[in-house]
Design an enzyme around this catalytic site. Structure first.
Site, PDB file in Angstrom:
ATOM      1  N   SER A 155      -5.551 -12.102 -23.841  1.00  0.00           N
ATOM      2  CA  SER A 155      -6.908 -12.499 -23.496  1.00  0.00           C
ATOM      3  C   SER A 155      -7.407 -11.687 -22.317  1.00  0.00           C
ATOM      4  O   SER A 155      -6.617 -11.273 -21.451  1.00  0.00           O
ATOM      5  CB  SER A 155      -6.863 -13.980 -23.125  1.00  0.00           C
ATOM      6  OG  SER A 155      -8.026 -14.345 -22.458  1.00  0.00           O
ATOM      7  N   TYR A 181      -3.509 -21.725 -18.234  1.00  0.00           N
ATOM      8  CA  TYR A 181      -3.638 -21.085 -19.549  1.00  0.00           C
ATOM      9  C   TYR A 181      -3.641 -19.556 -19.381  1.00  0.00           C
ATOM     10  O   TYR A 181      -2.892 -18.837 -20.039  1.00  0.00           O
ATOM     11  CB  TYR A 181      -4.931 -21.532 -20.262  1.00  0.00           C
ATOM     12  CG  TYR A 181      -5.303 -20.613 -21.403  1.00  0.00           C
ATOM     13  CD1 TYR A 181      -4.580 -20.644 -22.595  1.00  0.00           C
ATOM     14  CD2 TYR A 181      -6.337 -19.677 -21.278  1.00  0.00           C
ATOM     15  CE1 TYR A 181      -4.897 -19.764 -23.637  1.00  0.00           C
ATOM     16  CE2 TYR A 181      -6.643 -18.805 -22.310  1.00  0.00           C
ATOM     17  CZ  TYR A 181      -5.934 -18.853 -23.481  1.00  0.00           C
ATOM     18  OH  TYR A 181      -6.222 -17.981 -24.498  1.00  0.00           O
ATOM     19  N   LYS A 185      -0.780 -16.516 -20.529  1.00  0.00           N
ATOM     20  CA  LYS A 185      -1.018 -15.273 -21.285  1.00  0.00           C
ATOM     21  C   LYS A 185      -0.452 -14.084 -20.499  1.00  0.00           C
ATOM     22  O   LYS A 185       0.176 -13.190 -21.067  1.00  0.00           O
ATOM     23  CB  LYS A 185      -2.524 -15.071 -21.529  1.00  0.00           C
ATOM     24  CG  LYS A 185      -3.114 -16.091 -22.482  1.00  0.00           C
ATOM     25  CD  LYS A 185      -2.839 -15.728 -23.914  1.00  0.00           C
ATOM     26  CE  LYS A 185      -2.572 -16.915 -24.794  1.00  0.00           C
ATOM     27  NZ  LYS A 185      -2.167 -16.636 -26.142  1.00  0.00           N
TER      28      LYS A 185
HETATM   29  P1  NAD Z   1      -6.645 -22.236 -32.381  1.00  0.00           P
HETATM   30  O1  NAD Z   1      -6.260 -23.407 -31.547  1.00  0.00           O
HETATM   31  O2  NAD Z   1      -7.784 -22.386 -33.299  1.00  0.00           O
HETATM   32  O3  NAD Z   1      -5.377 -21.725 -33.215  1.00  0.00           O
HETATM   33  C1  NAD Z   1      -4.069 -21.796 -32.712  1.00  0.00           C
HETATM   34  C2  NAD Z   1      -3.184 -22.400 -33.779  1.00  0.00           C
HETATM   35  O4  NAD Z   1      -1.839 -22.456 -33.275  1.00  0.00           O
HETATM   36  C3  NAD Z   1      -3.568 -23.842 -34.140  1.00  0.00           C
HETATM   37  O5  NAD Z   1      -3.712 -23.951 -35.539  1.00  0.00           O
HETATM   38  C4  NAD Z   1      -2.392 -24.692 -33.631  1.00  0.00           C
HETATM   39  O6  NAD Z   1      -2.146 -25.795 -34.472  1.00  0.00           O
HETATM   40  C5  NAD Z   1      -1.256 -23.682 -33.629  1.00  0.00           C
HETATM   41  N1  NAD Z   1      -0.206 -23.947 -32.638  1.00  0.00           N
HETATM   42  C6  NAD Z   1      -0.351 -24.222 -31.315  1.00  0.00           C
HETATM   43  N2  NAD Z   1       0.853 -24.391 -30.758  1.00  0.00           N
HETATM   44  C7  NAD Z   1       1.779 -24.213 -31.718  1.00  0.00           C
HETATM   45  C8  NAD Z   1       3.201 -24.276 -31.755  1.00  0.00           C
HETATM   46  N3  NAD Z   1       3.912 -24.581 -30.672  1.00  0.00           N
HETATM   47  N4  NAD Z   1       3.838 -24.026 -32.912  1.00  0.00           N
HETATM   48  C9  NAD Z   1       3.122 -23.728 -34.040  1.00  0.00           C
HETATM   49  N5  NAD Z   1       1.788 -23.697 -34.077  1.00  0.00           N
HETATM   50  C10 NAD Z   1       1.124 -23.925 -32.921  1.00  0.00           C
HETATM   51  O7  NAD Z   1      -6.897 -21.024 -31.379  1.00  0.00           O
HETATM   52  P2  NAD Z   1      -7.580 -19.619 -31.652  1.00  0.00           P
HETATM   53  O8  NAD Z   1      -8.916 -19.630 -31.024  1.00  0.00           O
HETATM   54  O9  NAD Z   1      -7.432 -19.259 -33.058  1.00  0.00           O
HETATM   55  O10 NAD Z   1      -6.661 -18.694 -30.739  1.00  0.00           O
HETATM   56  C11 NAD Z   1      -5.577 -17.974 -31.273  1.00  0.00           C
HETATM   57  C12 NAD Z   1      -4.898 -17.188 -30.145  1.00  0.00           C
HETATM   58  O11 NAD Z   1      -5.852 -16.363 -29.506  1.00  0.00           O
HETATM   59  C13 NAD Z   1      -4.301 -18.068 -29.053  1.00  0.00           C
HETATM   60  O12 NAD Z   1      -3.079 -17.480 -28.656  1.00  0.00           O
HETATM   61  C14 NAD Z   1      -5.320 -17.986 -27.943  1.00  0.00           C
HETATM   62  O13 NAD Z   1      -4.728 -18.180 -26.683  1.00  0.00           O
HETATM   63  C15 NAD Z   1      -5.811 -16.562 -28.098  1.00  0.00           C
HETATM   64  N6  NAD Z   1      -7.159 -16.354 -27.552  1.00  0.00           N
HETATM   65  C16 NAD Z   1      -8.208 -17.116 -28.012  1.00  0.00           C
HETATM   66  C17 NAD Z   1      -9.489 -16.927 -27.481  1.00  0.00           C
HETATM   67  C18 NAD Z   1     -10.639 -17.772 -27.959  1.00  0.00           C
HETATM   68  O14 NAD Z   1     -11.661 -17.806 -27.263  1.00  0.00           O
HETATM   69  N7  NAD Z   1     -10.556 -18.435 -29.109  1.00  0.00           N
HETATM   70  C19 NAD Z   1      -9.703 -15.954 -26.479  1.00  0.00           C
HETATM   71  C20 NAD Z   1      -8.630 -15.190 -26.040  1.00  0.00           C
HETATM   72  C21 NAD Z   1      -7.353 -15.388 -26.582  1.00  0.00           C
HETATM   73  N1  UFG Z   2     -20.693 -22.293 -20.585  1.00  0.00           N
HETATM   74  C1  UFG Z   2     -21.745 -23.157 -20.354  1.00  0.00           C
HETATM   75  N2  UFG Z   2     -21.709 -24.385 -20.940  1.00  0.00           N
HETATM   76  C2  UFG Z   2     -20.705 -24.791 -21.760  1.00  0.00           C
HETATM   77  C3  UFG Z   2     -19.634 -23.901 -21.986  1.00  0.00           C
HETATM   78  C4  UFG Z   2     -19.660 -22.665 -21.377  1.00  0.00           C
HETATM   79  O1  UFG Z   2     -22.660 -22.830 -19.616  1.00  0.00           O
HETATM   80  O2  UFG Z   2     -20.736 -25.921 -22.257  1.00  0.00           O
HETATM   81  C5  UFG Z   2     -20.721 -20.956 -19.983  1.00  0.00           C
HETATM   82  C6  UFG Z   2     -19.575 -20.686 -19.020  1.00  0.00           C
HETATM   83  O3  UFG Z   2     -19.892 -21.133 -17.726  1.00  0.00           O
HETATM   84  C7  UFG Z   2     -19.428 -19.166 -19.134  1.00  0.00           C
HETATM   85  C8  UFG Z   2     -19.837 -18.861 -20.572  1.00  0.00           C
HETATM   86  O4  UFG Z   2     -20.579 -19.993 -21.020  1.00  0.00           O
HETATM   87  O5  UFG Z   2     -20.343 -18.545 -18.263  1.00  0.00           O
HETATM   88  C9  UFG Z   2     -18.653 -18.671 -21.506  1.00  0.00           C
HETATM   89  O6  UFG Z   2     -17.785 -19.802 -21.402  1.00  0.00           O
HETATM   90  P1  UFG Z   2     -16.684 -20.125 -22.506  1.00  0.00           P
HETATM   91  O7  UFG Z   2     -16.010 -21.391 -22.100  1.00  0.00           O
HETATM   92  O8  UFG Z   2     -17.269 -20.075 -23.864  1.00  0.00           O
HETATM   93  O9  UFG Z   2     -15.698 -18.883 -22.399  1.00  0.00           O
HETATM   94  P2  UFG Z   2     -14.902 -18.299 -21.140  1.00  0.00           P
HETATM   95  O10 UFG Z   2     -15.452 -16.944 -20.875  1.00  0.00           O
HETATM   96  O11 UFG Z   2     -14.877 -19.248 -20.028  1.00  0.00           O
HETATM   97  O12 UFG Z   2     -13.416 -18.208 -21.719  1.00  0.00           O
HETATM   98  C10 UFG Z   2     -13.133 -17.739 -23.047  1.00  0.00           C
HETATM   99  C11 UFG Z   2     -11.939 -18.489 -23.614  1.00  0.00           C
HETATM  100  C12 UFG Z   2     -10.689 -18.119 -22.876  1.00  0.00           C
HETATM  101  C13 UFG Z   2     -10.526 -16.636 -22.850  1.00  0.00           C
HETATM  102  C14 UFG Z   2     -11.747 -15.958 -22.284  1.00  0.00           C
HETATM  103  C15 UFG Z   2     -11.605 -14.475 -22.425  1.00  0.00           C
HETATM  104  O13 UFG Z   2     -12.137 -19.888 -23.507  1.00  0.00           O
HETATM  105  O14 UFG Z   2      -9.592 -18.659 -23.571  1.00  0.00           O
HETATM  106  O15 UFG Z   2     -12.898 -16.369 -23.018  1.00  0.00           O
HETATM  107  O16 UFG Z   2     -12.648 -13.831 -21.762  1.00  0.00           O
HETATM  108  F1  UFG Z   2      -9.463 -16.327 -22.094  1.00  0.00           F
END
Ligand code: NAD
Ligand code: UFG
Length: 378
Positions: A155, A181, A185
């Site tokens: 991330s 979190y 990572k």
């Molecule tokens: P998500 O929660 O939709 O998907 C993650 C999946 O992993 C879920 O289906 C959950 O059931 C499964 N899981 C969690 N822990 C587990 C375990 N111990 N064993 C087996 N399965 C498990 O999340 P996502 O948005 O698809 O994110 C996927 C990856 O990308 C994650 O590693 C997350 O940290 C990373 N990531 C997500 C974002 C974002 O904004 N969505 C941003 C940066 C990084």
């Molecule tokens: N925000 C609002 N209202 C809300 C939610 C978010 O104003 O209800 C704003 C936040 O303050 C921020 C922007 O929208 O300025 C984006 O916020 P998000 O929560 O959507 O995303 P973040 O950038 O905080 O974090 C996300 C994921 C993290 C990941 C990161 C990578 O949640 O897991 O992007 O850049 F690590």
């Protein structure tokens, strides 16, 4: 007559040659029932990879524990292909071992993790156990079974508070990360780097995602957060559909053009195709070691930009209130995506309008996400 025989001979040879192409390796996808995993699996299946998923269903909806998550049933419908599913936790080494012994796995894409920033501040030990210890168990099982190719979901959060923009992959990591979190990572990235230094057979790609949003254009799969969404886009679309009363905008006094936070929103299909390109790189015999790539667009949009675009494409008014800043939030975060373009031959193609349009289609077609019952999804 002779010409006819030559043509049919040529056709037969072409078919034989095509059939002789070696099949693509089977990919083990951890967390494949989730948001990013399910969209990536569509791209992989469409590119003829076979897929084995393991997921413990902690954050994806399945009718019961023995069934495939709904997201994967829809992936099968979309692609007309089968996905093998195992309800397994990545911390369960015995079950992991069984999976590696049952299927001939060529590489692993590791999505499984807990991902709520706010929850991680309340439950840090659970986050380190699931995300860091879980990955450690997974790589031990991979090592024991001689599977040494891995793509890891990292991330932009590993960069902490940006010292410069756009963020390049060699920007320092691990400094000023504001929550467990994000640190989970970062720690995992460090473990994977150590592993690749220790054993040169390992090939690892760290994909640092920026802000994934949007849904598959079919409206069949999308993001289905449990409970109240933490992230901006799912909250916004639930306000638009009337499931939530109003959006809280966390702060309007940031040093940004309109005072609200600026992020690099990336369409989920672009993100998914980035995994396909990373997999091609990983399979390249020349590829060595552990390498990080940003997956972002390189452009920043503010919270208000996203709200206005969503209003335009949905034709709905979004009620919002400006509130205090959310603790730990950063003003501006966006990627330099040039390394991925140069080395993975990948570039994000979709604009903010399409991100909003596809989110809105998914939200309208599935007002309660994958649940049919409103009670359950709230
Ligand atoms: P998500 O929660 O939709 O998907 C993650 C999946 O992993 C879920 O289906 C959950 O059931 C499964 N899981 C969690 N822990 C587990 C375990 N111990 N064993 C087996 N399965 C498990 O999340 P996502 O948005 O698809 O994110 C996927 C990856 O990308 C994650 O590693 C997350 O940290 C990373 N990531 C997500 C974002 C974002 O904004 N969505 C941003 C940066 C990084
Ligand atoms: N925000 C609002 N209202 C809300 C939610 C978010 O104003 O209800 C704003 C936040 O303050 C921020 C922007 O929208 O300025 C984006 O916020 P998000 O929560 O959507 O995303 P973040 O950038 O905080 O974090 C996300 C994921 C993290 C990941 C990161 C990578 O949640 O897991 O992007 O850049 F690590």
């Amino acid at each position: 007559m002779i010409l006819k025989s030559i043509i049919s001979c040529f056709i037969c040879l072409t078919i034989l040659f095509a059939e002789a192409k070696p099949p693509k390796p089977t990919i083990l996808v951890t967390g494949g029932g989730g948001y990013i995993g399910s969209h990536t699996i569509v791209e992989l299946l469409n590119d003829s990879y076979s897929i084995v998923v393991l997921d413990n269903l902690s954050n994806c909806y399945a009718f019961n524990a023995t069934e495939k998550p709904e997201s994967l049933k829809r992936v099968e419908k979309l692609t007309n292909k089968n996905v093998v599913f195992n309800n397994i936790d990545i911390r369960d080494e015995k079950s992991l071992d069984k999976v590696f012994k049952t299927y001939k796995i060529g590489a692993v894409i590791h999505f499984a993790a807990l991902k709520s920033v706010s929850e991680s501040t309340r439950k840090p030990v659970e986050y380190y156990d699931n995300n860091v210890a879980g990955t450690n168990t997974l790589i031990q099982a991979m090592q024991n079974n001689k599977v040494k190719k891995l793509i890891y979901s990292s991330s932009a959060t590993v960069y902490g508070n940006p010292q410069y923009l756009p963020l390049t992959e060699n920007h320092p990591t691990g400094q000023n990360i504001t929550n467990p979190y994000g640190r989970s990572k970062y720690f995992t990235e460090e473990i994977l780097k150590d592993l690749s230094y220790a054993d040169s057979q390992w090939k690892i790609i760290l994909l640092r995602y920026f802000n994934p949003v949007g849904a598959h254009p079919s409206g069949l799969i999308g993001e289905d957060p449990t409970g109240i969404p933490n992230n901006l886009m799912p909250y916004l679309s639930q306000v638009a559909i009337g499931r939530r009363d109003h959006l809280k905008i966390f702060g309007s006094d940031y040093p940004t053009p309109d005072g609200t936070g600026v992020r690099d929103f990336i369409h989920i299909i672009d993100l998914a195709s980035g995994h396909l390109r990373a997999l091609k790189k990983l399979m390249d015999p020349e590829f060595r070691g552990c390498k990080a790539y940003n997956l972002g667009t390189g452009k920043g949009y503010s919270v208000l930009d996203l709200v206005k675009t969503f209003e335009k494409v949905s034709g709905r008014r979004i009620n919002y209130q400006i509130t205090d800043r959310r603790r730990g939030d950063l003003a501006t975060v966006y990627a330099d995506p040039n390394l991925a373009e140069k080395e993975l031959k990948w570039r994000a193609e979709r604009y903010i309008e399409q991100m909003c349009e596809d989110t809105w289609r998914w939200q309208m077609q599935n007002p309660n996400g994958y649940h049919t019952d409103e009670e359950e999804s709230n």
